[in-house]
Scaffold this motif. Structure first.
Motif, PDB file in Angstrom:
ATOM      1  N   GLU A  20      49.726  40.378  28.676  1.00  0.00           N
ATOM      2  CA  GLU A  20      48.640  39.498  29.096  1.00  0.00           C
ATOM      3  C   GLU A  20      49.048  38.619  30.272  1.00  0.00           C
ATOM      4  O   GLU A  20      50.222  38.293  30.457  1.00  0.00           O
ATOM      5  N   ALA A  21      48.047  38.192  31.045  1.00  0.00           N
ATOM      6  CA  ALA A  21      48.291  37.347  32.220  1.00  0.00           C
ATOM      7  C   ALA A  21      48.242  35.866  31.882  1.00  0.00           C
ATOM      8  O   ALA A  21      48.680  35.043  32.681  1.00  0.00           O
ATOM      9  N   THR A  29      40.454  39.335  24.130  1.00  0.00           N
ATOM     10  CA  THR A  29      39.848  40.598  24.542  1.00  0.00           C
ATOM     11  C   THR A  29      39.619  41.503  23.342  1.00  0.00           C
ATOM     12  O   THR A  29      38.528  42.079  23.173  1.00  0.00           O
ATOM     13  N   ARG A 147      38.642  32.702  30.574  1.00  0.00           N
ATOM     14  CA  ARG A 147      37.431  32.946  31.342  1.00  0.00           C
ATOM     15  C   ARG A 147      37.025  34.409  31.212  1.00  0.00           C
ATOM     16  O   ARG A 147      37.872  35.301  31.085  1.00  0.00           O
ATOM     17  N   PRO A 149      35.840  36.672  33.385  1.00  0.00           N
ATOM     18  CA  PRO A 149      36.400  37.647  34.325  1.00  0.00           C
ATOM     19  C   PRO A 149      37.817  38.078  33.961  1.00  0.00           C
ATOM     20  O   PRO A 149      38.177  39.244  34.161  1.00  0.00           O
ATOM     21  N   ALA A 150      38.609  37.154  33.416  1.00  0.00           N
ATOM     22  CA  ALA A 150      39.969  37.506  33.009  1.00  0.00           C
ATOM     23  C   ALA A 150      39.953  38.461  31.814  1.00  0.00           C
ATOM     24  O   ALA A 150      40.758  39.400  31.741  1.00  0.00           O
ATOM     25  N   SER A 152      37.517  40.595  31.093  1.00  0.00           N
ATOM     26  CA  SER A 152      37.061  41.894  31.616  1.00  0.00           C
ATOM     27  C   SER A 152      38.171  42.602  32.378  1.00  0.00           C
ATOM     28  O   SER A 152      38.332  43.825  32.264  1.00  0.00           O
ATOM     29  N   HIS A 153      38.947  41.855  33.145  1.00  0.00           N
ATOM     30  CA  HIS A 153      40.033  42.461  33.915  1.00  0.00           C
ATOM     31  C   HIS A 153      41.120  43.001  32.982  1.00  0.00           C
ATOM     32  O   HIS A 153      41.642  44.103  33.201  1.00  0.00           O
ATOM     33  N   HIS A 154      41.453  42.227  31.933  1.00  0.00           N
ATOM     34  CA  HIS A 154      42.450  42.695  30.970  1.00  0.00           C
ATOM     35  C   HIS A 154      41.976  43.981  30.304  1.00  0.00           C
ATOM     36  O   HIS A 154      42.760  44.928  30.115  1.00  0.00           O
ATOM     37  N   ASP A 156      39.735  46.212  31.531  1.00  0.00           N
ATOM     38  CA  ASP A 156      39.711  47.309  32.503  1.00  0.00           C
ATOM     39  C   ASP A 156      41.112  47.854  32.777  1.00  0.00           C
ATOM     40  O   ASP A 156      41.292  49.068  32.951  1.00  0.00           O
ATOM     41  N   LEU A 157      42.087  46.973  32.794  1.00  0.00           N
ATOM     42  CA  LEU A 157      43.448  47.379  33.138  1.00  0.00           C
ATOM     43  C   LEU A 157      44.158  48.090  31.993  1.00  0.00           C
ATOM     44  O   LEU A 157      44.924  49.033  32.217  1.00  0.00           O
ATOM     45  N   HIS A 158      43.904  47.650  30.753  1.00  0.00           N
ATOM     46  CA  HIS A 158      44.732  48.091  29.627  1.00  0.00           C
ATOM     47  C   HIS A 158      44.052  49.028  28.634  1.00  0.00           C
ATOM     48  O   HIS A 158      44.746  49.659  27.831  1.00  0.00           O
TER      49      HIS A 158
END
Length: 406
Positions: A20-21, A29, A147, A149-150, A152-154, A156-158
């Motif tokens: 995770e970022a 998520t 947030r 967007p974070a 959704s990005h997690h 999409d990436l994983h």
């Protein structure tokens, strides 16, 4: 009466805390998968699975994100497409994230009132460091920082198929395999995520305390990190840990509970993750017995470093551990559970079980003493006490703030 054939399906993504970022992003998520898809609300999803006497589950693992379903084979054609819909089309709305954060903040407040949870979390942060994925306990501010967007990005990436393992257990047939291919086989491939860097930043071990003057008892936890399933010493440490405090007849139980009556229960635990692991001891004791229990723990560790384990005791531990192995491999669900652990922690399950079985059967008392001399070293342990009894020399922390002086 004949039993209906069971089918268990679980998708395991390499998408947990180490990936995770920011704090809690992985958990958020995975939790939001259950809040609805673009086609169905959370209540509609729940009703769909309840109709067939089951539910989707999101098992909680530090290292991975997970979604699992257990049903009978005849219902699979109705349920697997909906399970895949959850994986492929999560709604991820601001409203759902807001509700998740509210629930999580409330749960955090409740957890911080639990001495056992608090001691565990303080010990984890101390042993691993506040920024380590296995160390942080988090704050309300960490949840507020999440947030959409974070999230959704997690996702999409994983959450692509190439970054996952599909675990299937049960009565397989051409029909079931065809159904799996027509559902899970259509998931977006994505890419395999590289192994993340792993760092531990922490200070020298010490004794820490959260003092609660009105508490009648004190929770004590002590231990340290640095134990992995694929470490050469792991099978022997598993035997050593069992002798010390890993079962009802252990030395800690016999001495501190049975002979001295200082506590109702005390035990040790060897806990492993993908990149690390812990070896710890825990007990909940009356305030007046705390200092005696602290000293007796050290006494039992010293004995294992100095003396050979008697043959009768070692034989009893061998029998206990081998019996546990037999239970762990009794039936396809049990065997699959072992392989599930290997998927999450990324080791060779068959080789590990052979090594563990051989060690349990053949380890000598001298080898156990050698392991104790290397690994049962009190000066390497962190100690955390939460409760009413003051601990001389301990660093005092705030009532619920981790690593924040009082």
């Amino acid at each position: 009466m004949a039993q209906a054939p069971i089918l268990m399906v679980e998708m395991i993504w390499r998408a947990g805390r180490p990936y995770e970022a920011q704090r809690f992003l992985a958990g958020a998520t995975n939790a939001l998968l259950m809040e609805g898809t673009r086609r169905r609300s959370a209540s509609e999803l729940e009703a769909t699975f309840e109709q067939y006497g089951t539910s989707l589950e999101t098992p909680d693992d530090y290292d991975t994100a997970n979604l699992s379903l257990a049903t009978i084979t005849k219902h699979a054609e109705h349920l697997l497409p909906v399970m895949v819909e959850v994986m492929a089309e999560p709604a991820f709305t601001e409203r759902d994230l807001k509700r998740y954060k509210k629930r999580s903040r409330q749960q955090l407040r409740e957890d911080q009132e639990d001495p056992d949870w608090l001691a565990y979390q303080v010990l984890s942060e101390a042993a691993f460091g506040a920024d380590n994925p296995y160390g942080y306990g988090g704050t309300k501010a960490d949840y507020e920082a999440l947030r959409l967007p974070a999230v959704s990005h997690h996702f999409d990436l994983h959450y692509g198929a190439q970054n996952a393992t599909l675990r299937v257990v049960g009565q397989l047939s051409d029909r079931v395999e065809s159904l799996l291919e027509s559902t899970f086989g259509q998931l977006r491939p994505g890419t395999a995520v590289p192994t993340p860097p792993y760092q531990v930043t922490t200070g020298a071990p010490q004794s820490l305390q959260i003092h609660r003057p009105r508490a009648q008892q004190t929770m004590i936890r002590r231990g340290r990190r640095g134990f992995r399933v694929d470490d050469p010493d792991y099978p022997g440490i598993a035997v050593l840990e069992t002798i010390l405090g890993g079962y009802y007849g252990s030395r800690l139980m016999r001495n501190i509970r049975e002979e001295k009556g200082y506590t109702y229960g005390i035990d040790s635990e060897l806990d492993t993750y993908r990149f690390d692991g812990t070896f710890g001891i825990s007990a909940d004791v009356a305030n007046e017995n705390l200092e005696a229990v602290r000293q007796e723990i050290i006494v039992e560790m010293d004995k294992l470093r100095q003396d050979l384990v008697p043959p009768g005791e070692l034989d009893m531990v061998r029998a206990y551990l081998l019996g546990g192995l037999v239970q762990d491999l009794d039936g396809p669900l049990a065997v699959s559970s072992r392989y599930r652990s290997a998927i999450i922690k990324q080791y060779d399950a068959a080789a590990h079980l052979r090594r563990l079985d051989d060690t349990i059967r053949n380890i000598t008392a001298t080898e156990i003493r050698d392991l104790a001399q290397r690994h049962l070293r009190p000066e390497l342990d962190w100690e955390v006490c939460v409760g009413g009894q003051l601990v001389p020399g301990a660093t005092q922390l705030s009532a619920n703030g981790l690593h924040k002086p009082a």
